[in-house]
Structure formats: C-alpha cells, structure tokens
Scaffold this motif. Sequence first.
Motif, short mmCIF file in Angstrom:
data_model
loop_
_atom_site.label_atom_id
_atom_site.label_comp_id
_atom_site.label_asym_id
_atom_site.label_seq_id
_atom_site.Cartn_x
_atom_site.Cartn_y
_atom_site.Cartn_z
N PRO A 279 33.09 15.22 16.45
CA PRO A 279 32.90 16.07 17.40
C PRO A 279 32.98 14.03 18.72
N SER A 280 32.88 14.61 19.94
CA SER A 280 33.01 13.52 20.83
C SER A 280 31.85 13.00 21.64
N THR A 281 30.45 14.56 20.98
CA THR A 281 28.96 14.00 21.58
C THR A 281 28.37 14.43 22.85
N HIS A 282 29.63 14.87 23.71
CA HIS A 282 29.13 15.00 24.74
C HIS A 282 28.94 16.14 24.91
N GLY A 303 42.63 19.44 25.33
CA GLY A 303 44.25 20.01 24.86
C GLY A 303 43.83 19.58 22.99
N ARG A 304 42.68 18.96 22.18
CA ARG A 304 42.42 18.55 21.04
C ARG A 304 41.73 19.31 20.30
N SER A 305 41.87 18.51 19.17
CA SER A 305 40.90 19.64 18.10
C SER A 305 41.10 18.91 17.20
N PRO A 306 40.81 17.49 16.45
CA PRO A 306 40.45 16.43 16.04
C PRO A 306 40.11 16.34 14.42
N ARG A 311 35.07 22.17 17.80
CA ARG A 311 34.39 23.41 19.03
C ARG A 311 34.29 22.48 19.91
N THR A 312 34.59 23.31 20.68
CA THR A 312 33.66 23.34 22.03
C THR A 312 32.30 24.61 21.77
N VAL A 313 31.18 24.27 22.33
CA VAL A 313 29.74 25.65 22.04
C VAL A 313 29.02 25.24 23.45
N LEU A 314 29.00 26.81 24.18
CA LEU A 314 28.70 27.10 25.57
C LEU A 314 26.68 27.70 24.64
N LYS A 367 30.28 37.95 26.85
CA LYS A 367 28.97 38.68 27.79
C LYS A 367 28.06 37.36 26.69
N PHE A 368 26.96 37.46 28.08
CA PHE A 368 25.70 37.51 27.74
C PHE A 368 24.69 38.64 26.92
N ALA A 369 23.84 37.98 25.53
CA ALA A 369 22.88 39.24 25.83
C ALA A 369 22.50 38.54 24.37
N GLU A 370 21.26 39.00 24.20
CA GLU A 370 20.25 39.12 23.36
C GLU A 370 20.87 38.94 21.75
N GLY A 371 20.80 38.19 21.02
CA GLY A 371 21.74 38.02 20.03
C GLY A 371 23.12 37.25 20.12
N SER A 372 23.19 36.77 21.63
CA SER A 372 24.24 36.69 21.83
C SER A 372 24.32 35.54 22.88
N GLU A 373 23.69 34.30 22.60
CA GLU A 373 23.37 33.28 23.23
C GLU A 373 24.15 32.18 23.22
N ILE A 374 24.82 32.37 22.39
CA ILE A 374 26.09 31.11 21.93
C ILE A 374 27.69 31.47 21.60
N ILE A 375 27.85 30.60 22.73
CA ILE A 375 29.70 31.46 21.92
C ILE A 375 30.71 29.58 21.42
N MET A 376 31.30 30.05 20.64
CA MET A 376 32.45 29.10 20.40
C MET A 376 33.74 29.10 20.29
N PHE A 377 34.15 27.88 20.72
CA PHE A 377 35.95 28.02 20.66
C PHE A 377 36.41 26.47 20.84
#
Length: 399
Positions: A279-282, A303-306, A311-314, A367-377
Amino acid sequence: MMFSATTILSYICIANFVIGPVSCFLQSDLRRNPRAFAVSATTRLHLSDGGEQGMPTSPPPRRAGRRSTRVRRPPPNRGPMSSTSRSSRNATSSASRRKQQRAPHQFDHTKADARPFLDDPAAYVKHQRSNADAPCYTFPEEGEDVSEKTTIIPDGSHFVSVSLDEVFPGLDFSHKFCSTKEFRDALRSSMREDVFDSTPAYAGMSEKARKMLLLPDSSLQGSWNCKQGIVGAADNNDEGGEKLRMGKLTGVLKKYLGENGPTGDEFMETIGKLCGSKPSTHWIDIVGITDRKISHSWHQDTGRSPGGDTRTVLLGFPAEDNYDGVGVFSHGVKLMCERVATEDHPPNEPIIYPGLDVDDKYIVKPKFAEGSEIIMFRDIDSLHSAPDVAYRASVMRFM
C-alpha cells in the motif's frame, strides 16, 4: 539716426542698470519655478537683443508649419464603418464581455443548471437506488472481442462491503458507530487532530492555520502508517510504555468502546491492512460538495494495484444516525477488464477521463448501512467519481 558719444554712454549705463537686476531675478526664479523659464528667458532675450534704441520688442512670429500632402490611410482591417456596423460591433463586444464574466464551468450550460443548490439533499438521495447489480462497462475501443492478454474481472469482486464488527469483533462497534453521532464526530475529529499534529508537512504552522485546516467541513490528508517515526507524537498518550501516535483517537475509542477497544494506532493500522500488500499508506478525509448536484468526473486514483491485491478502502461517516442509503461513498463503474496505467504514467497520479459520459445503468452507488460501514475495491477494476449528490459528514480513504 546718429548718436553722440555722451548719448551712447548714457544708454549703456541704463542698460546695465536694468538688465543686471532682471538677470539676477530670472536666475532666482528659474530655481523656484522651472516651468516659468520659457517666459522669463524670452523676456531676458528681448532685453539683451533690443531694437535700435535698446528697448524690448515683440517676439518674432512663429513659422507656419508645412501641411503634409500625404494621403492618410485608414488603419489596417478597418474600412469605413457605417452606423449599422458600429452598432453590431458594440453589441458583439458587449456579448463578449458578458461571456467572459461567466465562470468556466458555466460555458456549456445555463447558469441555472450550473451546480444547482439543493434544498433537501437527503430527500434526493433517498430516491436513488444502489444499482449494485449494474452490468460491467466496456470502453468503445475494447469492443466485444477480449484479447488473451486482458484479464477478466470476476463478477462480484468489484466493490466489497465490510463491517466494523468484522474488523474489530466483540465490541458492538458497528451499532455504536452508526447510531451515535457524538461518537462519529469525536472519532473523526480526534483522528484529524492526531494526523495533523504528527504530519511533517503541517509542522510549524500557526495555531490559526491549524484551526482552519481542522474545521469539520475541510478535507485533510496524511498517512495511516503509525509504525514509522512520525513527528509530533511525543505529547500523545502512552500505552503499555509505548508512545502512541494517535493519542486523542485512543481516548475516544476507550471512552465509547471500553477498555478492550483498540488504541488509535491499532485502529488506523488495522483498517490500513485491508489495503492489501504494497500500500501507499496514504490517508485522506474527504468532505466534498454536499449541498449541490454535480456532474460525475470519472477517474482512477492511480490505475495500479502493485501487489495484485492492493485495494482502496473507504470508511464512511454518514450525516445522520441509523442511515441506510447512498451518497456517503463514491460512485463507481464496474469494468469488464482490468485497466492498468501505462508504464510512463506518473505513479500516484490520477487517470482522468474527461468528457466520458456513462449511462446511468452502469453506475453503482454503494450503500452505507449498519454492517456496511466500509467498502473496498481495486483501482484497476473500476472507475469512480464523487457522488452526484453527497449526503455525508465525510468519507475517509485508505490506500
């Protein structure tokens, strides 16, 4: 006329008597008022160049200037202008001035349509559906034929939801986070303060600048890595004899989750590990535009996945308690095939797709909801954009 010697001597005496004081006066006046020199010099000249009897005479007449016989030509590209042409040009100039006074983003649509304000963003997003089952998008140049060198992305892997309870089990984290605004606000505020105070780029800023950058409606960035030597961590709390970078965040987590809750450093590192290898740790806390509807601006962050699994995490922060809906996370477009940046593309710079118009049937609104506070891609699996209407306090991105 003949003059005797006695008469000539008399005129000389009179001339010396008159001219001497006047010359002295002129020299003095020139120093005080240079602009008056033209008149004074003329007077002195006439006194010294007197007529036959040594008396002042009128100035010599000016020589008349010669009139040019050359025919004057009109300026280039400008012929005789009629009153109609003059009116037309004035109208065109006025229109040009009005056009130049418009904001750049208003040139392609009317002012009324330029990012219109919304009276009730919540009501708008509550009518939007997630469209999680949207089909994959294929770029026109890719066509229907898929090259053997192209990697097909498995269906269902584009956007993955994760619960805080999965990441931090046994703490009832998801429910407390989603149902308690005070907890979310304190968590976000303490994270921002700890990151600001331990980031070298912010070191040395005045207290006034610090307060402005830490306002809740402003974005802030830094690193989620707490294992490197970060400046500014000396004043934070100790945990088991170890100096913590995220001291304020630790206090908030212990207050709302109990003593078994993670430290601030453990919280950042645990979510950061979801980014996978290399990860870049940004880290950035994004607010964005929350009171207007905007157009999508599709892009990839790198545009990369070293590491192949990078992944990107939100982590979403909703605008209200017990929220279940869209507008918190970025919108996305699933790609049929991996889209990797070219080798000459600068690392850690976004790939922009200006003017890309994606039909709404392809747009996923996680969608954000309880149990879905994070998404990854993975950044090579999708395009993403700020939501057309955001309804959130913020969204934190870990990379």
